[in-house]
Design an enzyme around this catalytic site. Structure first.
Site, PDB file in Angstrom:
ATOM      1  CB  CYS A 140      -0.967   0.033   1.169  1.00 14.05           C
ATOM      2  SG  CYS A 140      -2.203   1.319   0.895  1.00 14.05           S
ATOM      3  CB  CYS A 181      -4.147   3.289  -3.280  1.00  9.80           C
ATOM      4  SG  CYS A 181      -3.230   3.680  -1.812  1.00  9.80           S
TER       5      CYS A 181
END
Ligand SMILES: Cc1cc2nc3c(=O)[nH]c(=O)nc-3n(C[C@H](O)[C@H](O)[C@H](O)COP(=O)(O)OP(=O)(O)OC[C@H]3O[C@@H](n4cnc5c(N)ncnc54)[C@H](O)[C@@H]3O)c2cc1C
Length: 446
Positions: free
Chosen positions: A197, A375
């Site tokens: 991430c 994201c």
């Protein structure tokens, strides 16, 4: 051999056969009767997001008794929520559930660590000395955090004012540092390695800014994001929006700055300038958020399954291993050239399910992974920019809105909808990403 002894021998073999039929496991006893080997049709290494999702999917295909998952941890965590835990918006308790409760029922949980993978003999070895052979292997081992590669860590976490959302052990320290903030620099780092991430290191910066504004301390704070990357975010459409947020909130971004040392006793962080070898900058901090360097799991590095960098060597479209056709992979441990996220795991799980099933039926894989990843870039306690894109960095947005804008609805998705999709969809093998919904929402045009 007497007739009685022969009957006893036959009964023993029949017993073994019944046990095998019942459990799908075959036990080969050695002469000392203690060590055992096991065999399973589909062996999954790692019981994180990808491993549990694939365990659930494979159970439906071949039956629970033919699937086993090797996973050492007692607890399973929904890591994406740690961004909000570090900012005090969710509790750490809400992020975890016992591993026993997420392993698909009937699937064998081998509660051990894999120490050796031998694809030439279709077997693995665990830290309890067990050897498990398989017909098909799914590798879902995640990645390793390397706090120790930064001088002064991990022992620096014993001091206050420093935290990291990347580990369950340090995420609450971020929230403590944020609450204790008085005045000075709040410094955020992004390492010089692949990370999971890649938005998370800056999400906590925006939340820090929002918290300090809410508590009237923002005018005493200088917020600094030091990243090893040459860009703020890898996809231009979202990077442009983030630069606007950075400007509007008066945040400082230093590109090509890599954290190499933390002097926690003096509240100093040392960064190297990657464009000027030998040049270092020392930042005094009132709060430091560390994103550690990351790398492939030790058991993969140097194994025949790894590429040169140590990641699982996969065909980026089929998710089948490039050398061993009965080996597959999913998630953070792979060398797929797309950001490592749970959203990517979801999309990969649907592709892998289909392709393994075809290979088991002696057909060719026919489903292609396009690199989909997502994201949710949290920019405050009620706004998110929802980045979604593919291998080529082309936006693949689910909703018929411009997702590069900060939106409240996307915050609600991140904080409340996605955790449900994770626990009840992905982990049960029922959520393969938003592809079909994207097509629907765009009236079949995407
Ligand atoms: C702070 C943070 C924020 C994030 N935010 C988001 C987000 O907003 N959206 C998003 O989609 N993703 C996000 N992610 C990323 C996401 O959590 C991961 O990409 C995802 O969990 C990867 O799944 P995985 O199965 O590959 O690895 P993991 O879920 O990490 O699982 C790997 C498993 O392998 C096990 N394992 C390791 N070594 C061995 C061994 N030798 N033997 C046996 N088992 C082993 C581990 O115990 C672990 O359970 C975030 C992550 C973090 C940390």
């Amino acid at each position: 051999m007497t007739a009685t002894a022969l009957r006893a021998q036959i009964n023993w073999w029949r017993g073994c056969q019944r046990a095998y039929d019942r459990t799908g496991y075959q036990y080969f006893h050695t002469t000392n009767q203690t060590a055992s080997k096991e065999h399973v049709k589909i062996l999954v290494l790692g019981g994180g997001s990808g491993g549990v999702a694939m365990g659930a999917r494979m159970k439906r295909k071949v039956g629970a008794e033919n699937v086993a998952i090797v996973e050492p941890s007692e607890m399973h965590y929904y890591q994406p929520i740690w961004t909000l835990v570090g900012a005090g918006a969710k509790s750490v308790e809400s992020s975890g559930r016992p591993t026993a409760s997420v392993i698909p029922s009937g699937v064998k949980w081998v509660k051990s660590r894999v120490t050796e993978v031998n694809p030439d003999t279709n077997s693995v070895r665990t830290d309890s000395g067990k050897e498990i052979s398989y017909k098909y292997l799914i590798v879902a081992l995640g990645l390793q955090l390397h706090f120790e590669k930064i001088k002064g860590l991990p022992e620096g976490f014993e001091h206050p004012k420093i935290g990291s959302n990347y580990s369950v052990k340090t995420v609450q320290k971020t929230w403590k540092a944020l609450q204790d903030f008085k005045e000075g620099n709040a410094v955020f780092s992004f390492p010089n390695t692949p990370v999971k991430c890649p938005g998370a290191p800056q999400k906590i910066m925006y939340l820090t800014d929002a918290f300090l504004r809410k508590t009237g301390k923002r005018s005493n704070a200088n917020i600094v994001y030091n990243t090893s990357l040459p860009v703020l975010f890898g996809v231009k459409k979202y990077a442009d929006s983030l630069w606007e947020v950075v400007k509007a909130r008066d945040l400082t971004v230093n590109l090509r700055h890599n954290l190499i040392e933390v002097r926690a006793d003096k509240q100093e962080a040392v960064f190297e300038n990657l464009d000027k070898p030998g040049e270092t900058n020392v930042f005094k901090y009132e709060m430091l958020h560390v994103t550690p360097p990351m790398g492939p799991p030790d058991v993969l590095k140097g194994s025949p399954l790894a590429d040169e960098a140590g990641w699982l060597n996969l065909n980026k479209e089929t998710l089948q291993h490039n050398v061993y056709p009965n080996v597959f992979g999913i998630g953070d441990c792979t060398n797929l050239p797309t950001p490592k996220t749970a959203a990517a795991v979801a999309a990969q799980s649907g592709v892998l399910d289909r392709n393994i099933t075809r290979i088991m039926k002696k057909s060719q894989p026919d489903k292609t992974y396009d690199g989909y990843t997502s994201c949710p870039l949290v920019t405050s306690y009620n706004t998110v920019i929802l980045a979604e894109f593919d291998y080529n960095g082309q936006p693949l947005e689910t909703f018929p809105l411009d997702q590069s804008k900060e939106r409240r609805i996307m915050y609600y998705m991140k904080a409340d909808v996605m955790p449900h999709l994770y626990w009840h969809g992905l982990l049960r093998g029922l959520w393969g990403g938003p592809g079909p919904y994207r097509t629907l929402m765009h009236l079949g045009m995407k």
